[in-house]
Design an enzyme around this catalytic site. Structure first.
Site, PDB file in Angstrom:
ATOM      1  N   TYR A  70     -35.618  22.314 -16.147  1.00  0.00           N
ATOM      2  CA  TYR A  70     -35.595  21.906 -17.554  1.00  0.00           C
ATOM      3  C   TYR A  70     -35.962  20.445 -17.713  1.00  0.00           C
ATOM      4  O   TYR A  70     -36.055  19.698 -16.733  1.00  0.00           O
ATOM      5  CB  TYR A  70     -34.224  22.185 -18.169  1.00  0.00           C
ATOM      6  N   ARG A 110     -42.512  14.886 -14.160  1.00  0.00           N
ATOM      7  CA  ARG A 110     -41.274  15.306 -13.489  1.00  0.00           C
ATOM      8  C   ARG A 110     -41.132  16.827 -13.534  1.00  0.00           C
ATOM      9  O   ARG A 110     -40.714  17.456 -12.552  1.00  0.00           O
ATOM     10  CB  ARG A 110     -40.053  14.629 -14.120  1.00  0.00           C
ATOM     11  N   ARG A 133     -33.275  42.501 -10.519  1.00  0.00           N
ATOM     12  CA  ARG A 133     -32.534  41.488  -9.787  1.00  0.00           C
ATOM     13  C   ARG A 133     -32.593  41.668  -8.269  1.00  0.00           C
ATOM     14  O   ARG A 133     -31.924  42.532  -7.702  1.00  0.00           O
ATOM     15  CB  ARG A 133     -31.071  41.460 -10.246  1.00  0.00           C
ATOM     16  N   HIS A 137     -33.004  38.808  -4.795  1.00  0.00           N
ATOM     17  CA  HIS A 137     -33.008  37.376  -4.533  1.00  0.00           C
ATOM     18  C   HIS A 137     -34.414  36.811  -4.336  1.00  0.00           C
ATOM     19  O   HIS A 137     -34.736  35.744  -4.818  1.00  0.00           O
ATOM     20  CB  HIS A 137     -32.143  37.042  -3.309  1.00  0.00           C
ATOM     21  N   LYS A 170     -34.942  18.901 -11.183  1.00  0.00           N
ATOM     22  CA  LYS A 170     -34.167  19.039 -12.430  1.00  0.00           C
ATOM     23  C   LYS A 170     -33.895  20.519 -12.685  1.00  0.00           C
ATOM     24  O   LYS A 170     -34.461  21.147 -13.577  1.00  0.00           O
ATOM     25  CB  LYS A 170     -34.899  18.383 -13.611  1.00  0.00           C
ATOM     26  N   GLU A 180     -24.863   9.145  -8.578  1.00  0.00           N
ATOM     27  CA  GLU A 180     -25.206   9.046 -10.002  1.00  0.00           C
ATOM     28  C   GLU A 180     -24.064   9.607 -10.833  1.00  0.00           C
ATOM     29  O   GLU A 180     -23.006   9.942 -10.293  1.00  0.00           O
ATOM     30  CB  GLU A 180     -26.525   9.765 -10.294  1.00  0.00           C
ATOM     31  N   LEU A 238     -31.200  12.600  -9.344  1.00  0.00           N
ATOM     32  CA  LEU A 238     -32.279  12.955 -10.262  1.00  0.00           C
ATOM     33  C   LEU A 238     -32.887  11.632 -10.730  1.00  0.00           C
ATOM     34  O   LEU A 238     -32.177  10.808 -11.317  1.00  0.00           O
ATOM     35  CB  LEU A 238     -31.693  13.738 -11.438  1.00  0.00           C
TER      36      LEU A 238
HETATM   37  N1  PMP Z   1     -29.034  12.303 -13.452  1.00  0.00           N
HETATM   38  C1  PMP Z   1     -28.724  13.556 -13.813  1.00  0.00           C
HETATM   39  C2  PMP Z   1     -27.965  14.407 -12.856  1.00  0.00           C
HETATM   40  C3  PMP Z   1     -29.108  14.051 -15.066  1.00  0.00           C
HETATM   41  O1  PMP Z   1     -28.813  15.312 -15.429  1.00  0.00           O
HETATM   42  C4  PMP Z   1     -29.800  13.192 -15.971  1.00  0.00           C
HETATM   43  C5  PMP Z   1     -30.181  13.636 -17.356  1.00  0.00           C
HETATM   44  N2  PMP Z   1     -30.755  14.888 -17.414  1.00  0.00           N
HETATM   45  C6  PMP Z   1     -30.108  11.885 -15.547  1.00  0.00           C
HETATM   46  C7  PMP Z   1     -29.717  11.480 -14.289  1.00  0.00           C
HETATM   47  C8  PMP Z   1     -30.855  10.945 -16.449  1.00  0.00           C
HETATM   48  O2  PMP Z   1     -32.205  11.304 -16.554  1.00  0.00           O
HETATM   49  P1  PMP Z   1     -33.088  10.929 -17.833  1.00  0.00           P
HETATM   50  O3  PMP Z   1     -33.073   9.432 -17.945  1.00  0.00           O
HETATM   51  O4  PMP Z   1     -34.443  11.449 -17.511  1.00  0.00           O
HETATM   52  O5  PMP Z   1     -32.463  11.570 -19.025  1.00  0.00           O
END
Ligand code: PMP
Length: 295
Positions: free
Chosen positions: A39, A58, A106, A108, A153, A186, A211
């Protein structure tokens, strides 16, 4: 004049724009069955799609990592976004875009000859506001129990939602994730930064453990461009507790200061000078993007 009846929200599902309440996918969609999808969340300001190109890149990386084919070209994706904004008369808000491996019996292993599913929803916010949250948030630290490809993501977000839920139950803004070695990776849906005693901005390198936020990239770019010291290196929870400043970034939060971690203040608990400067630099960056787009 305000319309007497609010217009229905329009969403996009696999080639069709439909009323949000009728926007369904099949129960055998692999997003529903396996969280087999990716996403993006993209900010809309003054009708402009912010950092669209970076989000497209991305998205392409996430899809390639999971070997999911893009269901439409980037050009089509951008047209769909424009049409969604137009149909919803949206000037401010955020696009949620999701691509899954598609609908199949379904099993895997990957299904053959299945078209990936594409859905988009829009959440409108009432008026143009600063990209940055001027309130000071608080956070808790929690173990990072995620997998080794946090750079994708993926819609598979159970560890993130469990962490966020725990934070919210304690009336906190976010949960700060700490790995087995004691390093801060993070937030539950944000990137995390500290300012050290020399005034240097530190944040985890953009590798497989986090991410790589689009906001992170933009904030680091404007910081460097304006002579602030930035180091993309890991820091421990202990270093963070003793930081001069702490803040988080994301598409929906902008640059947000964090004044308290695990019940203890970070420095004096107020927004620090580096964070304040970054907030205004990031606001300028967004403003400039908007001016370029209308020029
Ligand atoms: N880390 C994670 C785990 C996230 O889910 C997000 C937001 N989706 C971010 C960082 C921040 O990313 P962005 O600046 O692209 O929103």
């Amino acid at each position: 004049l305000e319309p007497v009846y609010p217009m229905p929200k329009i969403s996009y599902v696999n080639g069709r724009f439909i009323n949000h309440r009728d926007a369904f996918v099949h129960i055998e969609d692999r997003g529903y069955q396996f969280a087999d999808g990716v996403y993006e969340v993209i900010a809309i300001h003054n009708g402009l799609v912010l950092d669209e190109e970076q989000h497209m890149e991305r998205l392409a990386r996430s899809l390639a990592s999971l070997r999911i084919d893009a269901p439409v070209s980037d050009a089509s994706l951008k047209l769909i976004i424009q049409e969604l904004l137009r149909r919803n008369k949206c000037q401010e808000g955020a696009i949620y875009l999701q691509i899954t491996r598609g609908v199949a019996k379904r099993n895997h292993e990957f299904p053959k000859n299945v078209r990936p599913s594409l859905v988009m929803t829009l959440s409108k916010t009432p008026e143009r506001h600063s990209m940055n949250n001027r309130t000071v948030g608080t956070a808790i630290s929690l173990p990072d129990i995620r997998w080794e490809r946090c750079d994708i993501k993926s819609i598979s977000l159970l560890p993130n939602i469990l962490a966020k839920q725990q934070a919210v139950e304690g009336k906190h803004t976010d949960a700060i994730l700490v790995n087995d070695e004691g390093y801060v990776t993070e937030g539950s849906a944000t990137n995390v930064y500290m300012v050290d005693s020399k005034g240097t901005i530190l944040t985890h390198p953009a590798n497989h453990s986090i991410l790589g936020g689009i906001t992170r990239d933009s904030v680091l770019k404007v910081a460097r461009r304006n002579g602030l010291k930035v180091e993309e290196r890991r820091f421990t929870l202990k270093e963070l507790q003793n930081a001069r400043e702490m803040f988080i970034t994301s598409t929906t939060k902008g640059v947000m200061p964090i004044g308290m971690l695990d019940g203890k203040k970070i420095a004096d608990g107020k927004t620090g000078p580096v964070t304040t400067q970054l907030q205004s630099l990031y606001d300028d960056y967004v403003e400039q993007k908007f001016n370029e787009a209308v020029a």
